[in-house]
Enzyme design. Structure first.
Site, PDB file in Angstrom:
ATOM      1  N   SER A 248     -10.609   0.297   3.976  1.00 17.74           N
ATOM      2  CA  SER A 248     -10.146   0.443   5.073  1.00 17.74           C
ATOM      3  C   SER A 248      -9.451   2.009   5.006  1.00 17.74           C
ATOM      4  O   SER A 248      -9.008   2.536   4.919  1.00 17.74           O
ATOM      5  CB  SER A 248      -9.060  -0.579   5.209  1.00 17.74           C
ATOM      6  OG  SER A 248      -9.300  -1.892   4.631  1.00 17.74           O
TER       7      SER A 248
ATOM      8  N   GLU B 298      -4.790   4.018   6.066  1.00 16.59           N
ATOM      9  CA  GLU B 298      -4.220   4.480   4.322  1.00 16.59           C
ATOM     10  C   GLU B 298      -5.456   5.115   3.915  1.00 16.59           C
ATOM     11  O   GLU B 298      -4.902   5.510   2.534  1.00 16.59           O
ATOM     12  CB  GLU B 298      -4.802   2.471   4.754  1.00 16.59           C
ATOM     13  CG  GLU B 298      -5.328   1.888   2.748  1.00 16.59           C
ATOM     14  CD  GLU B 298      -5.570   0.521   2.751  1.00 16.59           C
ATOM     15  OE1 GLU B 298      -6.473   0.053   1.614  1.00 16.59           O
ATOM     16  OE2 GLU B 298      -5.224  -0.022   4.187  1.00 16.59           O
TER      17      GLU B 298
ATOM     18  N   ARG C 272       0.551  -1.165   0.308  1.00 17.82           N
ATOM     19  CA  ARG C 272       0.184   0.179  -0.078  1.00 17.82           C
ATOM     20  C   ARG C 272       0.996   1.773   0.381  1.00 17.82           C
ATOM     21  O   ARG C 272       0.344   2.130   0.799  1.00 17.82           O
ATOM     22  CB  ARG C 272      -1.313  -0.530   0.847  1.00 17.82           C
ATOM     23  CG  ARG C 272      -2.398  -1.492   1.198  1.00 17.82           C
ATOM     24  CD  ARG C 272      -2.647  -1.114  -0.055  1.00 17.82           C
ATOM     25  NE  ARG C 272      -3.927  -2.382  -0.471  1.00 17.82           N
ATOM     26  CZ  ARG C 272      -3.965  -3.662  -0.532  1.00 17.82           C
ATOM     27  NH1 ARG C 272      -2.544  -3.504  -1.116  1.00 17.82           N
ATOM     28  NH2 ARG C 272      -4.106  -4.522  -0.257  1.00 17.82           N
TER      29      ARG C 272
END
EC number: 1.3.1.98
Length: 297
Positions: free
Chosen positions: A223, A293, A169
């Site tokens: 998320s 995130e 990520r």
């Protein structure tokens, strides 16, 4: 000589309109350039006005603080794509504003595999490239060949997937989001393989059904935290006893604790307070510092 702008500027734009959280403050100016020339002109104008410029995707992982952003926020909206076939393989060039999941569906229906894992992935291609988006056994880093970028608001360049220095990520682009005029992803070139359209479509339908079952209802940005190595952020937040905790109209989901849901008129401050609470409780109980995130401006 003043810069002529070929793109519409929206003053005092509520960024809640452009965030999947449906929350957040205003941008002094908001714009949606759809070509490299429009993006270059916008960057030149922002520089002339001495205003900071931030590029965003479709706002699916974005929160602007309640006090707003005293500058320009721009979402690149080019959506062209081009398929180049090489027998049993192909390359597809996709502009950054194209929807990731929708494009993957079209390619699967044509019998091209490689992006089917992106079914249901919110947002556009550009944001997926910046954040190395991934799910259901696939990720951008595994299929991206090159990315077309606009550097310093004026120089169009091509970077290889290796130049992007992908990790989980993360990418070098993500690290540069808050430096001067940050890089803008204009397009990406992806690697595909020939597959069976029916099988690919069936797999994508199965992914969509599973995603629907696991995704909490309501306005959210998916998320909130990255999964720490060897564990899951949602499990840790749930184990800390935070499922269902609510501040204002923001709530840690009772279905999946790594989601924060806007239950009505949540402010950015409410969401940020839950983020801080989850981080603090997980750190205190498990010694793990959760990393965001989502993107906070």
């Amino acid at each position: 000589m003043p810069v002529a702008l070929p793109v519409t500027l929206y003053p005092d734009e509520p960024m809640a309109r452009h965030s999947s959280w449906r929350a957040g403050g205003t941008a002094r100016y908001y714009a949606e350039p759809a070509t490299p020339d429009e993006a270059i002109a916008l960057a030149a104008w922002a520089r002339e006005q001495q205003l900071p410029l931030i590029w965003i995707g479709r706002g699916t992982n974005l929160l602007v603080r309640d006090e707003g952003f005293d500058g320009v926020i721009a979402s690149y909206r080019g959506q062209r794509w081009e398929l180049i076939e090489h027998g049993e393989t192909a390359e597809v060039w996709i502009e950054a504003g194209a929807p990731m999941a929708g494009t993957a569906r079209r390619l699967a229906a044509m019998g091209w595999a490689g992006l089917e894992w992106a079914e249901g992935l919110p947002g556009a291609v550009g944001g997926a490239i910046v954040g190395n988006a991934g799910c259901y056994g696939g990720s951008v880093a595994e299929v991206l060949i090159t990315a077309d970028l606009l550097l310093n608001g004026s120089e169009c360049v091509e970077w290889s997937v290796h130049d992007l220095a992908y990790t989980y990520r993360e990418s070098v682009l993500k690290q540069l989001l808050h430096t001067g005029i940050p890089p803008l992803v204009l397009a990406g070139r992806f690697r595909l393989q020939r597959g069976d359209p029916a099988a690919l479509t069936a797999r994508m339908k199965a992914i969509a059904a599973e995603r629907k079952q696991k995704t909490p209802a309501g306005s959210s940005c998916g998320s909130v935290f990255k999964n720490p190595a060897g564990d899951f952020a949602g499990r840790l937040i749930e184990a800390a006893g935070l499922k269902g905790v609510r501040i204002g109209d923001a709530e840690i989901s009772t279905l999946h604790a790594n989601y924060i849901i806007n239950r009505g008129q949540a402010r950015a401050a409410d969401i940020l307070a839950l983020i801080d609470l989850a981080r603090t409780k997980v750190a205190d109980q498990f010694g793990i510092t959760l990393q965001l995130e989502v993107r906070i401006i």
